[in-house]
Scaffold this motif. Sequence first.
Motif, mmCIF file in Angstrom:
data_model
loop_
_atom_site.group_PDB
_atom_site.id
_atom_site.type_symbol
_atom_site.label_atom_id
_atom_site.label_comp_id
_atom_site.label_asym_id
_atom_site.label_seq_id
_atom_site.Cartn_x
_atom_site.Cartn_y
_atom_site.Cartn_z
ATOM 1 N N LEU A 42 3.621 12.825 16.663
ATOM 2 C CA LEU A 42 3.514 11.475 16.115
ATOM 3 C C LEU A 42 2.431 11.384 15.046
ATOM 4 C CD1 LEU A 42 3.869 9.256 19.325
ATOM 5 C CD2 LEU A 42 5.625 9.937 17.677
ATOM 6 N N GLY A 43 1.330 12.107 15.253
ATOM 7 C CA GLY A 43 0.245 12.066 14.274
ATOM 8 C C GLY A 43 0.661 12.629 12.937
ATOM 9 N N GLY A 44 1.444 13.709 12.955
ATOM 10 C CA GLY A 44 1.923 14.277 11.699
ATOM 11 C C GLY A 44 2.813 13.307 10.942
ATOM 12 N N GLU A 104 -5.200 15.161 15.723
ATOM 13 C CA GLU A 104 -6.276 15.472 14.771
ATOM 14 C C GLU A 104 -6.109 16.824 14.088
ATOM 15 O OE1 GLU A 104 -10.725 17.038 14.533
ATOM 16 O OE2 GLU A 104 -10.118 16.210 16.450
ATOM 17 N N LEU A 105 -5.791 17.864 14.845
ATOM 18 C CA LEU A 105 -5.858 19.225 14.309
ATOM 19 C C LEU A 105 -4.933 19.464 13.117
ATOM 20 C CD1 LEU A 105 -6.263 21.254 17.630
ATOM 21 C CD2 LEU A 105 -8.020 20.597 15.990
ATOM 22 N N PRO A 106 -3.625 19.152 13.199
ATOM 23 C CA PRO A 106 -2.782 19.389 12.025
ATOM 24 C C PRO A 106 -3.145 18.497 10.841
ATOM 25 C CG PRO A 106 -1.545 18.259 13.743
ATOM 26 C CD PRO A 106 -2.843 18.682 14.353
ATOM 27 N N VAL A 107 -3.652 17.298 11.116
ATOM 28 C CA VAL A 107 -4.018 16.391 10.029
ATOM 29 C C VAL A 107 -5.254 16.904 9.301
ATOM 30 C CG1 VAL A 107 -4.819 14.062 9.481
ATOM 31 C CG2 VAL A 107 -2.957 14.391 11.108
ATOM 32 N N ALA A 108 -6.266 17.347 10.045
ATOM 33 C CA ALA A 108 -7.490 17.841 9.420
ATOM 34 C C ALA A 108 -7.223 19.106 8.609
ATOM 35 C CB ALA A 108 -8.545 18.120 10.485
ATOM 36 N N THR A 124 3.952 16.341 8.691
ATOM 37 C CA THR A 124 5.063 16.313 9.649
ATOM 38 C C THR A 124 5.376 17.729 10.117
ATOM 39 O OG1 THR A 124 6.037 14.321 8.661
ATOM 40 C CG2 THR A 124 7.484 15.701 9.999
ATOM 41 N N GLY A 125 5.485 18.667 9.172
ATOM 42 C CA GLY A 125 5.768 20.056 9.531
ATOM 43 C C GLY A 125 4.667 20.670 10.361
#
Length: 470
Positions: free
Chosen positions: A82-84, A133-137, A411-412
């Motif tokens: 969802l965060g992605g 957090e991790l994929p966004v950062a 997203t990916g």
Amino acid sequence: MTDPQPAAPATSRTHRLDALPVTRRHLRLLTGSGVGWLFDAMDVGLISYVIAQLVVVWRVPAAELSWVASAGFLGMAVGATLGGLLADRVGRRQVFALTLLVYGLATGASALAGSVAVLLVLRFVVGLGLGAELPVASTLVSEFAPPRIRGRAVVVLESFWAVGWILAALVGYLVVPLGDDGWRWALALGAAPALYAVVVRRGLPESVRFLEQRGRHDEAEQVVAAFEGSRAVGHDGRTGAQVRDAAAGDARVDAAPPVDAPADVPADAPTTARARLAALWAPGARRSTAALWLVWFTVNFSYYGAFIWLPSLLHADGHTLVRSFEFTLIITLGQLPGYAAAAFLVETWGRRRTLAAFLVGSAVAAGLFAVASGDGQIIGAGLLLSFFNLGAWGALYAVTPELYPTAVRTTGAGWAAGVGRIASIVAPLAVPPLRDLGGTGLLFGVFAAVFVIAAAGALALPERAGSRLD
């Protein structure tokens, strides 16, 4: 009368950003994102010490407490996916700050839990923030870093994980054994990210590529101009733009292009969640997505299966609780040189070869841990596992954002991380029965085999070292 000279083509903001040297703003972004990453690792690492003490203090079977770890990873799986999607819609910085706030507050509340059920619910909420957090950062840092050092920058970002895990080991070693409520004080310290969310929201820039895609050209221009005006690292105080232009053979700083300079945004970029998900499996991306999800799944299974349970496994094998915490702290120190080696190799060997080599090294280290007998062998094999496993993590985070265009990049990355979190849910649950079936030897033999599968998946990934993101 002479013919008028044709106008020079405008340079897109993303090209201007990619052409810059490393500036102080790059370092500020990397450090600001890294501190958030550090808090994330500290929180994940602390739960292993909490579980080890609760087995003794609450007299709860280890198999039941394994659900506490898995609840957090279930939240991380949901949060990552969802965060992605959310970060591709509302922005990287906004989601980054929100995730810090969510898991910081939930971690602090976990310190007040009075039962396994309450702890399960709170760990799920913590996982929502951690997973997002991790994929966004990593995407935010990847979109700002100059292409020639982009992989290295993301590995350096990932190296903050080792610092956070070491802090967790120190808290576990120094705070948790202080008394029956030591685990509560440890979790209370994990509430710090809630305060840091304010720093992230006010101090970090939004992705230029995201702003361009959303038509927010004035904001994108301000961000690029700020990076161009920032002093380059190691260039006598000159600004990034001056160093860039001097390197191009032109000491003159060109005037900034107009705010409607062309951007690298395709006209058919997906704008809905369904379209972004479908883009991950389009013909040109299908093979990369399948290989990436395989690597994320297998690496998560072996890493979290081994390291979440490490203090408890050492305690179950006859070491005192404090001694097992001490061994875990020493083993954790092997993570930092692993990241350093990966940061160098991702720009020389490339992402794919580095990732595959470190995964093979992880398989060998897990095999050595399976047959280790004395304290020296256990620590030595554990240090090797930390070195290779965390180096592999650094390379994996470096390659992941590079596989997708801006419109679906988080997203990916988020869905790859989410698929990986499924394995991190299963792994803590699988450890107790595997150990009961064949001891620590069988358990780490399984981890070694899974690392081999991960290495095979890594070799199927495309190599994007040095290429532009769009």
